[in-house]
Design a protein around this motif. Sequence first.
Motif, PDB file in Angstrom:
ATOM      1  N   PHE A   1       3.930 -10.587 -15.057  1.00  0.00           N
ATOM      2  CA  PHE A   1       3.242 -11.867 -15.541  1.00  0.00           C
ATOM      3  C   PHE A   1       1.738 -11.883 -14.853  1.00  0.00           C
ATOM      4  O   PHE A   1       0.690 -11.576 -15.717  1.00  0.00           O
ATOM      5  CB  PHE A   1       4.093 -12.959 -15.225  1.00  0.00           C
ATOM      6  CG  PHE A   1       3.383 -14.107 -15.872  1.00  0.00           C
ATOM      7  CD1 PHE A   1       3.340 -14.521 -17.038  1.00  0.00           C
ATOM      8  CD2 PHE A   1       2.457 -14.888 -15.083  1.00  0.00           C
ATOM      9  CE1 PHE A   1       2.698 -15.764 -17.885  1.00  0.00           C
ATOM     10  CE2 PHE A   1       1.975 -15.986 -15.466  1.00  0.00           C
ATOM     11  CZ  PHE A   1       2.031 -16.492 -16.915  1.00  0.00           C
TER      12      PHE A   1
ATOM     13  N   LEU B   1       8.213 -19.149 -11.727  1.00  0.00           N
ATOM     14  CA  LEU B   1       7.024 -19.212 -12.666  1.00  0.00           C
ATOM     15  C   LEU B   1       7.534 -20.341 -13.482  1.00  0.00           C
ATOM     16  O   LEU B   1       6.544 -21.493 -13.880  1.00  0.00           O
ATOM     17  CB  LEU B   1       7.010 -18.169 -13.611  1.00  0.00           C
ATOM     18  CG  LEU B   1       5.618 -17.340 -13.424  1.00  0.00           C
ATOM     19  CD1 LEU B   1       5.903 -15.993 -14.308  1.00  0.00           C
ATOM     20  CD2 LEU B   1       4.521 -18.212 -13.325  1.00  0.00           C
ATOM     21  N   CYS B   2       8.676 -20.579 -13.699  1.00  0.00           N
ATOM     22  CA  CYS B   2       9.007 -21.818 -14.523  1.00  0.00           C
ATOM     23  C   CYS B   2       9.012 -23.350 -13.918  1.00  0.00           C
ATOM     24  O   CYS B   2       8.477 -24.144 -14.606  1.00  0.00           O
ATOM     25  CB  CYS B   2      10.760 -21.764 -15.214  1.00  0.00           C
ATOM     26  SG  CYS B   2      10.722 -20.421 -16.508  1.00  0.00           S
TER      27      CYS B   2
ATOM     28  N   SER C   1       9.303  -8.939 -15.324  1.00  0.00           N
ATOM     29  CA  SER C   1       9.390  -9.814 -14.138  1.00  0.00           C
ATOM     30  C   SER C   1       8.147 -10.589 -13.911  1.00  0.00           C
ATOM     31  O   SER C   1       7.266 -10.579 -14.765  1.00  0.00           O
ATOM     32  CB  SER C   1       9.677  -8.919 -12.935  1.00  0.00           C
ATOM     33  OG  SER C   1       8.423  -8.413 -12.540  1.00  0.00           O
ATOM     34  N   GLU C   2       8.291 -11.649 -13.147  1.00  0.00           N
ATOM     35  CA  GLU C   2       7.348 -12.483 -12.689  1.00  0.00           C
ATOM     36  C   GLU C   2       6.155 -11.948 -12.413  1.00  0.00           C
ATOM     37  O   GLU C   2       5.037 -12.118 -12.681  1.00  0.00           O
ATOM     38  CB  GLU C   2       7.601 -13.454 -11.912  1.00  0.00           C
ATOM     39  CG  GLU C   2       8.857 -14.351 -12.265  1.00  0.00           C
ATOM     40  CD  GLU C   2       9.306 -15.490 -11.307  1.00  0.00           C
ATOM     41  OE1 GLU C   2       9.384 -16.793 -11.491  1.00  0.00           O
ATOM     42  OE2 GLU C   2       9.552 -15.074 -10.003  1.00  0.00           O
TER      43      GLU C   2
ATOM     44  N   SER D   1      12.699 -15.756 -14.140  1.00  0.00           N
ATOM     45  CA  SER D   1      11.477 -16.084 -13.679  1.00  0.00           C
ATOM     46  C   SER D   1      11.647 -17.497 -13.268  1.00  0.00           C
ATOM     47  O   SER D   1      10.815 -18.552 -13.626  1.00  0.00           O
ATOM     48  CB  SER D   1      10.265 -15.808 -14.737  1.00  0.00           C
ATOM     49  OG  SER D   1      10.754 -16.440 -16.038  1.00  0.00           O
TER      50      SER D   1
END
Length: 227
Positions: free
Chosen positions: A83, A135-136, A79-80, A132
Amino acid sequence: KMAADTSVDILQKVLENEILQTTKVVEEHLDAEIQKLDQMDEDELERLKQRRLEALRKTQQQKQEWLSKGHGEYREIPSERDFFQEVKESKNVVCHFYRDTTFRCQIMDKHLTVLAKKHIETKFLKLNAEKSPFLCERLRIKVIPTLALIKDGKTQDYVVGFTDLGNTDDFTTETLEWRLGCADIINYSGNLMEPPFQSQKKYGTSFTKLDKKTIRGKIYDSDSDDD
C-alpha cells in the motif's frame, strides 16, 4: 383569452430573438476564427501545428507513465507494505478496504472496475481489511466497504458505506464517479452540483427499500456487522 394568446406570441418572439442573437454571436465568433486562420502565414500555422503535436505527445507520454505505474485497471494489493509503495508513486489513489464476507464489497468492486478503465489519471486498488489491521486502525476504518481517497500521499477523504451514494445498493457507476469527482480524486467532467442519484429518485425507490428489507438479515448486514 386574447390577452393570453398575445403574451404567448410576445414570449415566442422574445425567445426567437434570443436564439437569433445567440446564433449571430456564434457565427461572428466562427468568422473571426476563420479570418484569423486565413491571415496566418505558413510559419505561424506550422508553429500552431507543432504546439498541438507537442501537447498530444505530452498527453500520450503521461498516459504511458500512468499505465506503467499500474493505473487503468482495478487491482488487489497483497499487503499493507505494498500500500505505502503504491501510494507513494501516484498522485491520485482510490483504495477500497474490503472483506470477503461483505456482500456490499462486491457491489463496490463492480463499479470500481469500470471507473479504473475510464479514469487512468487515478490508481484504483483494493486491500483486504482483515489483512491490514495496522492501516485500518491508523486510517480509522470502522465500516466495510470504505474507500480511502489519497492525494499526494495523504488521505483526503473517505467514502464510507453507501451513505453518500444515495443510500441504496443499486446506485449507478455515475453516482460513485460523481462522489469521487467531489473529492477531486478523478478528473470529473459532469456537474458537481447535481448528484446523479437525485434524478433517479423519481422512480424505483419503493422497490429498493422493499428489496433491502428482504435481503438484509440473510445475505449481509454490511454496515451494522462491522466493528
